[in-house]
Structure formats: structure tokens, C-alpha cells
Write an enzyme that holds these catalytic residues in place. Structure first.
Site, PDB file in Angstrom:
ATOM      1  N   GLY A 154       0.622  -1.366   0.042  1.00 63.35           N
ATOM      2  CA  GLY A 154       0.073   0.536   0.081  1.00 63.35           C
ATOM      3  C   GLY A 154       0.323   1.404   0.149  1.00 63.35           C
ATOM      4  N   GLY A 156       0.892   5.957   0.690  1.00 63.25           N
ATOM      5  CA  GLY A 156       0.198   7.130   0.716  1.00 63.25           C
ATOM      6  C   GLY A 156      -0.919   7.569   2.314  1.00 63.25           C
ATOM      7  N   ARG A 279      10.471   5.632  -5.704  1.00 63.12           N
ATOM      8  CA  ARG A 279       9.259   6.566  -5.912  1.00 63.12           C
ATOM      9  C   ARG A 279       9.836   7.819  -6.159  1.00 63.12           C
ATOM     10  NH1 ARG A 279       5.611   7.917  -3.128  1.00 63.12           N
ATOM     11  NH2 ARG A 279       4.714   6.250  -1.471  1.00 63.12           N
TER      12      ARG A 279
END
Length: 407
Positions: A154, A156, A279
Site C-alpha cells: 500500500g 499514502g 519513487r
């Protein structure tokens, strides 16, 4: 020669910035998405979007092959973690620069990431993996409370919660396993020791530490960011210890191409790695780095993607601070105002309201809770804080109760 194009797999929160940066480099951005309509900025920026099943690698290969008949595909990437490994696979298929998809997939599985970091001796919280409520209870019995309970896959902060007692533990286990959490893979849950101490986000590009920001959160049990300061106020020894730990993470996980983001807590034992993200960090960290240092991380990332050399030299040395606008209740956003006055304040870099009046506000305890943000920058911390305080003071909103069904 055919027009050069940058292929983006889905869009995410930084998608608009990727579109703008691509155009500045005279490259046409093309977004491949299962649902292009979810990205309102595509039409606003006059971008091109193509509907395709982005979970189907073969379908993406066919679409990119079709586009090559019209465009010179300069690069392929994704601003969204879910699809970054897919972008890496496409880069390999079309012989373009990109990340190692196997390393990205290992990193995105937080349980596998934890295993690799532990094997390399990187300091991380104690952890256990669980698949059901019994496993969760057993893991907490070993680790103790308070504990962090979160999905193994997951981003955020979705589904992440600090459980301080058995009641909160049972409630969150029921949420994660009861069908309310949107799983993108088979349900696996991490139970982790709560590493307490100041939070830092480390931005890295191709193995080079760009900078470190400090973040602070809204009150627990969730981890909703309230603000960031870049660069973080650290002494040279602290900065070096954080850098050493981060570079150890990259070696352990086989990362080294393109952008990375490492989340750290400075505990009584020193820096402890909370998570490695293969990222760029999400909004507003790239904007903070640009405002403070003059380094445009998104543009430099695109340069790597298209095979050009990136330029990470600092143009100046300012302090940038972001304040996120977070509601304190659910309901209907009746009105929100003051953005133009805030933006006019000298030293304000950006004001971005993400929600419009009459929007339904349902706090989820993650990045989606944010109504917007304000960024200010100047030569000093105190000056920037004063600018930000004045600007945020102009913004106000009202949330009214949601009408009952039938009203």
C-alpha cells in the site's frame, strides 16, 4: 522525425507536474489509464490520454507498439507506485532507460522489503506478518502495544493505524479484514513496533542524496501529514547517519536508478527506517525541494527516463515549508475561501485547493484527507514560518453536517 512522446502509466497526485515538465522538455506527454476521467488535469493541460487496462502488461505493450507508429517514444514511466514496476517492464521490453522491475516489486511488498533490510543489518522496527485476526493478536503479543498495524502492500498511509490498546487493535483488524479496505493484492498485514521520534523524508536520485525534509502529523491514531519543512534542521553528524542508513537501504534492495524516497524516524537509538519507496515522494515534497534548492526533481526524473543526464546542482539555498489543510470533521464542504489572498502574500510559492464547495468530506486517515496546501519559501526558517502563518490565516472553510437519508 516523429514527435517525441513520454508515456505515463496512470497519473497520481504528481501527474500534472509530470505533464508540465514533459512539455517544457518539448516532449508530448501521453497518459495510459484504465479511467482517464479520474485525472481532471488532463483536459486542463490539454493532455492526451488513452484508455487501456493498465493492469494488463500485454495490453500496454500493444498500445505502446501502436503509438510507436506515430511517435518517437522517448521514455516510459509512472508517477504512481502501483505501476512503477510495470513501467520498468515496459522500458525493458522497448529497450528504454528505466528501473529494475524486480527490485521495484520487492520494495513495494513491505514484508519482503523488511526481510531484505533486516538481512542487511539496516535498523528497522520489530515486525511480524499476519493474515487473520488471530495472527494479528499473536504478533502484538510478541511486539507489544502500542503497535503499527498496516497493509503489507500500500501507499499514502492508507490502512495504517497506531493501535494503542486491544480495543483499537480489534477495531482496525476488523476494518482491514472485513472488506472495507480496498486490497489490491491478497490480504497480508504488517504488525510493527511503534518507532517514536522525529520524522524525516529523504529524497534520493540515482544513489545521490538530494535532501532531507522534516514532517509532522495530525494527532493519532492515523498518520495524516500536517506539514513539511525542507531542508530539515539537522547537524552534520545526524545528516550523515541518515545518509549512511539510506544508502544501505538502496544496496539491500537492489535500487540505484532514478528517484527513491526513504522515510526515517530518529529514535533514542538513532535513525530507524520506516519505509523505502522506489519513487519520487508525493506532493508537496517535490515542490518544496524546487522552492528551496531550485532543483526540479520531476524534470530531472524525466531526463533520466529519456536517457539524458540530469542536473541536481542547487541553484540557491532557501527554507521551504508546506502546511497541509486538513479538516477536523466529516460532512459537506459548504464553502472554502481565501486562496487568492494567501497566494498574494509575498514569499508564498503555491496555494492549491484540492476540494471544491459541496464536496462530500469523509476522512479516511490517509493522504486523501487533505483539502489543499500552502507553500512558502524564504532565506530563513523564522521568516518562512511567519509568511506561512499569515497566508494560512487567510484561508477558511465551513463543513456542515451531511443531510440524513430522505431529507
Amino acid at each position: 522525425m516523429a514527435n517525441r512522446a513520454l508515456i505515463m502509466i496512470e497519473g497520481a497526485s504528481n501527474g500534472r507536474l509530470f505533464v508540465k515538465a514533459s512539455r517544457r522538455l518539448n516532449i508530448n506527454p501521453i497518459i495510459l489509464s484504465s479511467d482517464p476521467g479520474q485525472y481532471e488535469y488532463i483536459s486542463a493541460e490539454k493532455g492526451e490520454a488513452i484508455r487501456v487496462d493498465t493492469n494488463d502488461l500485454d495490453a500496454l505493450i500493444r498500445e505502446c507498439s501502436r503509438l510507436r507508429a506515430t511517435y518517437d517514444i522517448a521514455g516510459i514511466t509512472s508517477p504512481w507506485e502501483w505501476f512503477y514496476a510495470t513501467a520498468g517492464k515496459l522500458c525493458r521490453h522497448f529497450d528504454l532507460p528505466g528501473p529494475n522491475p524486480s527490485s521495484i516489486e520487492r520494495c513495494c511488498d513491505k514484508f519482503v522489503q523488511r526481510q531484505l533490510l533486516a538481512e542487511a543489518g539496516v535498523p528497522i522496527p520489530a515486525y511480524r506478518v499476519a493474515a487473520n485476526a488471530t495472527d494479528i493478536e499473536s504478533a502484538v503479543a510478541q511486539i507489544g502495544l502500542p503497535a503499527i498495524v498496516k497493509p503489507a502492500v500500500g501507499s499514502g498511509s492508507s490502512g495504517v493505524r497506531l493501535c494503542r490498546n486491544v480495543d483499537e487493535l480489534a477495531e482496525h483488524a476488523s476494518y482491514l479484514l472485513g472488506g472495507k479496505h480496498p486490497w489490491r493484492s491478497r490480504p497480508r498485514i504488517l504488525v510493527e513496533e511503534f518507532a517514536q521520534g522525529p520524522y524525516y523524508s529523504v529524497e534520493i536520485m540515482g544513489g545521490e542524496i538530494i535532501g532531507i525534509s522534516a514532517g509532522d502529523f495530525c494527532p493519532p491514531p492515523h498518520f495524516v501529514f500536517r506539514g513539511y519543512t525542507y531542508p530539515a534542521w539537522l547537524c552534520n553528524e545526524e545528516r550523515q547517519r541518515i545518509a549512511d542508513v539510506c544508502l544501505s537501504c538502496l544496496r539491500a534492495l537492489g535500487l540505484g536508478w532514478g528517484p527513491m524516497n526513504v522515510e526515517i524516524r530518529w529514535t533514542r537509538l538513532g535513525p530507524v527506517v520506516i519505509e523505502v519507496n522506489p519513487r519520487l515522494a508525493g506532493t508537496p515534497i517535490p515542490q518544496l525541494v524546487h522552492a528551496a534548492d531550485g532543483v526540479d526533481l520531476i524534470t530531472e526524473h524525466i531526463k533520466l527516463v529519456i536517457g539524458e543526464e540530469c542536473d541536481l546542482r542547487r541553484m540557491h539555498s532557501h527554507t521551504a515549508i508546506a502546511r497541509l489543510l486538513v479538516p477536523d470533521r466529516d460532512g459537506i464542504l459548504d464553502w472554502i475561501e481565501g486562496a487568492s489572498r494567501a497566494a498574494a502574500e509575498p514569499g508564498v510559492v503555491e496555494v492549491n485547493l484540492l476540494a471544491e464547495p459541496k464536496t462530500l468530506i469523509v476522512r479516511r486517515g490517509d493522504y486523501r484527507d487533505c483539502l489543499g496546501y500552502v507553500i512558502a519559501a524564504s532565506r530563513g526558517v523564522a521568516e518562512t514560518e511567519a509568511i506561512l502563518q499569515r497566508a494560512v490565516g487567510f484561508i477558511d472553510w465551513s463543513i456542515v453536517p451531511r443531510p440524513a437519508i430522505g431529507e
